[in-house]
Design a protein around this motif. Structure first.
Motif, PDB file in Angstrom:
ATOM      1  N   ARG A 271      34.224  44.526  30.754  1.00  0.00           N
ATOM      2  CA  ARG A 271      33.005  43.826  31.174  1.00  0.00           C
ATOM      3  C   ARG A 271      32.218  43.376  29.951  1.00  0.00           C
ATOM      4  NH1 ARG A 271      28.550  46.291  35.440  1.00  0.00           N
ATOM      5  NH2 ARG A 271      27.004  44.586  35.272  1.00  0.00           N
ATOM      6  N   GLY A 272      31.924  42.082  29.906  1.00  0.00           N
ATOM      7  CA  GLY A 272      31.155  41.534  28.803  1.00  0.00           C
ATOM      8  C   GLY A 272      29.923  40.815  29.312  1.00  0.00           C
ATOM      9  N   PRO A 273      29.152  40.229  28.408  1.00  0.00           N
ATOM     10  CA  PRO A 273      27.908  39.565  28.832  1.00  0.00           C
ATOM     11  C   PRO A 273      28.150  38.362  29.748  1.00  0.00           C
ATOM     12  CG  PRO A 273      28.376  39.166  26.506  1.00  0.00           C
ATOM     13  CD  PRO A 273      29.304  40.228  26.948  1.00  0.00           C
ATOM     14  N   GLY A 274      29.325  37.759  29.641  1.00  0.00           N
ATOM     15  CA  GLY A 274      29.610  36.590  30.489  1.00  0.00           C
ATOM     16  C   GLY A 274      30.464  36.913  31.697  1.00  0.00           C
ATOM     17  N   THR A 275      30.743  38.188  31.931  1.00  0.00           N
ATOM     18  CA  THR A 275      31.613  38.576  33.043  1.00  0.00           C
ATOM     19  C   THR A 275      30.853  38.543  34.365  1.00  0.00           C
ATOM     20  OG1 THR A 275      32.937  40.024  31.614  1.00  0.00           O
ATOM     21  CG2 THR A 275      33.050  40.418  33.993  1.00  0.00           C
ATOM     22  N   GLU A 276      31.430  37.885  35.351  1.00  0.00           N
ATOM     23  CA  GLU A 276      30.885  37.949  36.703  1.00  0.00           C
ATOM     24  C   GLU A 276      31.459  39.193  37.374  1.00  0.00           C
ATOM     25  OE1 GLU A 276      31.040  35.702  41.073  1.00  0.00           O
ATOM     26  OE2 GLU A 276      31.947  34.730  39.321  1.00  0.00           O
ATOM     27  N   VAL A 277      30.588  40.085  37.791  1.00  0.00           N
ATOM     28  CA  VAL A 277      31.012  41.326  38.432  1.00  0.00           C
ATOM     29  C   VAL A 277      30.822  41.199  39.937  1.00  0.00           C
ATOM     30  CG1 VAL A 277      30.660  43.808  38.603  1.00  0.00           C
ATOM     31  CG2 VAL A 277      30.429  42.665  36.387  1.00  0.00           C
ATOM     32  N   VAL A 278      31.898  41.469  40.683  1.00  0.00           N
ATOM     33  CA  VAL A 278      31.849  41.428  42.141  1.00  0.00           C
ATOM     34  C   VAL A 278      31.904  42.852  42.666  1.00  0.00           C
ATOM     35  CG1 VAL A 278      32.983  40.623  44.246  1.00  0.00           C
ATOM     36  CG2 VAL A 278      32.995  39.185  42.195  1.00  0.00           C
ATOM     37  N   ASP A 279      30.815  43.280  43.291  1.00  0.00           N
ATOM     38  CA  ASP A 279      30.751  44.607  43.899  1.00  0.00           C
ATOM     39  C   ASP A 279      31.347  44.498  45.302  1.00  0.00           C
ATOM     40  OD1 ASP A 279      30.164  47.046  45.022  1.00  0.00           O
ATOM     41  OD2 ASP A 279      28.032  47.024  44.488  1.00  0.00           O
ATOM     42  N   LEU A 280      32.499  45.097  45.498  1.00  0.00           N
ATOM     43  CA  LEU A 280      33.181  45.019  46.795  1.00  0.00           C
ATOM     44  C   LEU A 280      32.517  45.894  47.853  1.00  0.00           C
ATOM     45  CD1 LEU A 280      36.851  45.088  45.477  1.00  0.00           C
ATOM     46  CD2 LEU A 280      35.646  43.112  46.439  1.00  0.00           C
ATOM     47  N   ALA A 281      31.618  46.744  47.462  1.00  0.00           N
ATOM     48  CA  ALA A 281      30.836  47.569  48.396  1.00  0.00           C
ATOM     49  C   ALA A 281      31.722  48.320  49.387  1.00  0.00           C
ATOM     50  CB  ALA A 281      29.814  46.699  49.141  1.00  0.00           C
ATOM     51  N   GLY A 282      32.831  48.835  48.893  1.00  0.00           N
ATOM     52  CA  GLY A 282      33.728  49.604  49.746  1.00  0.00           C
ATOM     53  C   GLY A 282      34.700  48.787  50.556  1.00  0.00           C
ATOM     54  N   GLY A 283      34.627  47.466  50.432  1.00  0.00           N
ATOM     55  CA  GLY A 283      35.529  46.591  51.172  1.00  0.00           C
ATOM     56  C   GLY A 283      36.889  46.467  50.516  1.00  0.00           C
ATOM     57  N   LEU A 284      37.716  45.610  51.094  1.00  0.00           N
ATOM     58  CA  LEU A 284      39.101  45.423  50.653  1.00  0.00           C
ATOM     59  C   LEU A 284      39.248  44.132  49.858  1.00  0.00           C
ATOM     60  CD1 LEU A 284      42.171  46.380  51.051  1.00  0.00           C
ATOM     61  CD2 LEU A 284      42.216  44.681  52.904  1.00  0.00           C
ATOM     62  N   LEU A 285      39.950  44.205  48.731  1.00  0.00           N
ATOM     63  CA  LEU A 285      40.364  43.017  47.999  1.00  0.00           C
ATOM     64  C   LEU A 285      41.862  42.843  48.231  1.00  0.00           C
ATOM     65  CD1 LEU A 285      39.388  40.805  45.923  1.00  0.00           C
ATOM     66  CD2 LEU A 285      40.424  42.264  44.169  1.00  0.00           C
ATOM     67  N   HIS A 286      42.251  41.647  48.656  1.00  0.00           N
ATOM     68  CA  HIS A 286      43.667  41.364  48.900  1.00  0.00           C
ATOM     69  C   HIS A 286      43.990  39.963  48.421  1.00  0.00           C
ATOM     70  CE1 HIS A 286      42.959  38.673  52.408  1.00  0.00           C
ATOM     71  NE2 HIS A 286      41.924  39.462  52.631  1.00  0.00           N
ATOM     72  N   ALA A 287      45.267  39.683  48.270  1.00  0.00           N
ATOM     73  CA  ALA A 287      45.671  38.323  47.930  1.00  0.00           C
ATOM     74  C   ALA A 287      45.204  37.380  49.019  1.00  0.00           C
ATOM     75  CB  ALA A 287      47.188  38.251  47.772  1.00  0.00           C
ATOM     76  N   GLY A 288      44.821  36.168  48.628  1.00  0.00           N
ATOM     77  CA  GLY A 288      44.354  35.198  49.604  1.00  0.00           C
ATOM     78  C   GLY A 288      45.413  34.888  50.643  1.00  0.00           C
TER      79      GLY A 288
END
Length: 583
Positions: A47-64
């Motif tokens: 994580r750097g100053p230009g990184t967009e952080v996505v908080d999944l809030a306990g959800g699922l990340l999957h391939a589109g």
């Protein structure tokens, strides 16, 4: 990797989609330059100053999701026209027509020429699945009305539309369709299959601007559902629709096409293999103009082998029960079948196309598999085609193992694999219980191993919606694939599962809708993908280092919530090559 990443997903679970556990894991995922660069338990160091952080809030990340069988421009047009898909009864359909007519009065023409077009009605809402012109005449007696049913294998028209098309008691049924008739022989108002073309020929075609607006609306809707790519099941002149390749070209030229699109060129069923060189020319012209790695490609050809069961036009091995089919076609209609279909598949395979064949009836399935067997024998296994059979509603038990043996993928529309009014009232009674028990054998096809053929890693299943025939929301289809019932809160829910032994696991259904569908488009997990700057990544469908970052995030983990609530899963974010396109 030591450099900060562009995009970091954290605080959720990740379903990788291939290898290892079939369950999601609590992992972080890092993306840079549109490619997944790291997958690990803790990637905060990236994580750097230009990184967009996505908080999944306990959800699922999957391939589109990749929708392997969809009619997006048609679906977009219906959303922008008289859209009956939100209704479920005769009164609701008629009310939608009344409201649409009031909101869209005739402009610049006589009312008798101001057409109302659209679609989305269900056959099960009408006795015998056949609505009448008289019903429409009660609410719209002057303006011609032309409304496709939700499977687009038939149309409901009023008397004004019949008159403009010149359809009378003396009009003969076309070879590829049927006109529903009153006792005196006059048309009743329902036109099956090719009979709908008689009205489509005189109805106004959408303008290029309307088609472009429809594409953008379809894309907006699709990405909101986590769809990052689709396979357009018909690109060509079909039932009065124009060739939509130009619409995609315009979207590319205006940099409005966000997702990856492949299309299937339309096989003219009134012609034969002499059209193959023309199809090759169209494919190569697009490659010459855009390159082999363009966001829009035409690697396939769509053949409509038969119709649908409910109107007696699906091609069956044995006759229908009762009088639903015409006397001339007691086993349904093979629009392209037998030797003609075999020759077409062999020629397309030799030309490097993927054959995308619509098959509903068990005879259509067998004819198509015979064609692929002939193609393997004559052309070998090295041709690039990624062949798939769409719908596969009825499959004779003798043919189930042939999918694996021939390297053919079943392109499933899983939302249909359940008991509901159309199944109970219009399908089972005309096929009988023995054939009804052969429907949508997804698990059986998936379990097969290649025997007597080169070992193949080709997926057994891919998945699509056939939108606007049914909702494009993948989670609704996945719910039925796993449960073999509609959700309990659906008005058409029947608690008895349809052939529950054919249910898929959640992981298998997700695999079909991601890696399986990506594979048939040429962008599967093992396929190289070249971006606009000439960089090479792995294809879509998985979450692994080196894969293109086509991703979707949900509001929950459906693996832990229970099978009965899969349909409640909602997409909250969509990324194409690392670029956020929704959420």
């Amino acid at each position: 990797m030591s450099q900060p990443c562009d995009l970091l997903f954290t605080n959720g679970v990740v379903w990788r989609g291939t290898g290892g556990s079939s369950l999601p894991e609590r992992l972080d995922v890092a993306v840079s330059d549109g490619v997944i660069v790291a997958v690990d338990a803790d990637l905060t160091s990236l994580r750097g100053p230009g990184t967009e952080v996505v908080d999944l809030a306990g959800g699922l990340l999957h391939a589109g999701f990749v929708d392997a069988h969809i009619h997006p421009i048609q679906g977009g047009l219906e959303r922008l026209s008289c859209d009956l898909s939100e209704g479920s009864s005769v009164s609701e359909y008629l009310d939608i027509v009344v409201r649409f007519a009031a909101a869209n009065p005739p402009r610049g023409c006589d009312a008798s020429r101001a057409w109302i077009t659209g679609g989305g009605w269900a056959m099960s809402a009408f006795p015998g699945g056949a609505p009448t012109a008289a019903l429409l005449d009660e609410v719209e007696p002057i303006r011609p009305v032309f409304l496709y049913n939700r499977d687009h294998h038939g149309a409901w028209v009023n008397s004004a539309a019949l008159a403009l098309a010149g359809i009378t008691a003396d009009t003969a049924d076309p070879a590829d369709g049927r006109i529903e008739r009153l006792p005196d022989g006059s048309p009743s108002g329902t036109l099956h299959e090719g009979a709908a073309k008689l009205v489509a020929a005189v109805a106004p075609a959408p303008t290029p601007d309307e088609e472009f607006a429809a594409l953008l609306e379809a894309q907006r809707y699709a990405v909101s559902l986590g769809i990052t790519g689709w396979h357009d099941a018909i690109v060509g002149d079909y039932f009065g629709a124009s060739d939509t390749a130009l619409v995609y070209r315009r979207a590319l030229d205006e940099t409005r096409l966000l997702i990856d699109v492949t299309g299937a060129l339309w096989w003219d069923r009134e012609r034969g293999v002499e059209q193959v060189p023309e199809l090759v020319t169209r494919r190569e012209a697009l490659v010459d103009a855009l390159g082999t790695d363009a966001r829009f490609r035409l690697p396939a050809v769509k053949i409509m082998a038969d119709g649908v069961v409910e109107n007696g036009t699906a091609s069956m091995l044995e006759p229908y029960v009762g009088d639903v089919a015409s006397p001339e076609h007691p086993r349904g209609i093979a629009f392209v079948g037998g030797q003609e279909l075999l020759d077409a598949i062999v020629a397309l395979d030799a030309a490097g196309f993927s054959a995308h064949v619509h098959v509903i009836g068990d005879r259509a399935v067998r004819d198509a598999l015979d064609g692929f067997a002939a193609a393997r024998e004559r052309n070998g296994w090295s041709t690039p085609g990624r062949h798939h059979l769409a719908h596969v509603q009825f499959v004779h038990p003798d043919d189930v193992a042939r999918f694996a043996a021939l390297g053919v993928t079943a392109n499933m529309q899983a939302l249909w694999a359940c008991n509901e009014p159309q199944m109970r009232e219009l399908t089972v009674p005309i096929v009988g219980p023995q054939r009804a028990a052969t429907q949508y054998p997804f698990a059986s096809i998936l379990r097969q191993k290649p025997v007597g053929a080169p070992v193949s890693a080709d997926p057994r299943l891919c998945a699509g919606s056939d939108w606007p025939v049914s909702t494009p929301d993948p989670w609704q289809a996945i719910h039925v694939a796993v449960n073999r019932t509609l959700p309990a809160n659906d008005p058409e829910h029947d608690p008895e599962p349809l052939l529950p032994h054919e249910a898929l696991t959640l992981a298998d259904a997700l695999q079909a809708y991601t890696a399986g569908s990506a594979w048939i488009t040429g962008r599967g997990p093992a396929d190289p993908v070249v971006d606009a700057r000439g960089r090479v990544a792995r294809g879509a469908g998985v979450i692994e280092v080196g894969a293109v970052a086509d991703l979707a995030a949900t509001d929950r983990d459906p693996f832990s919530a229970g099978a009965a609530s899969i349909h409640e899963t909602r997409n909250v974010g969509t990324w194409v090559a690392g670029r956020r396109v929704f959420g």
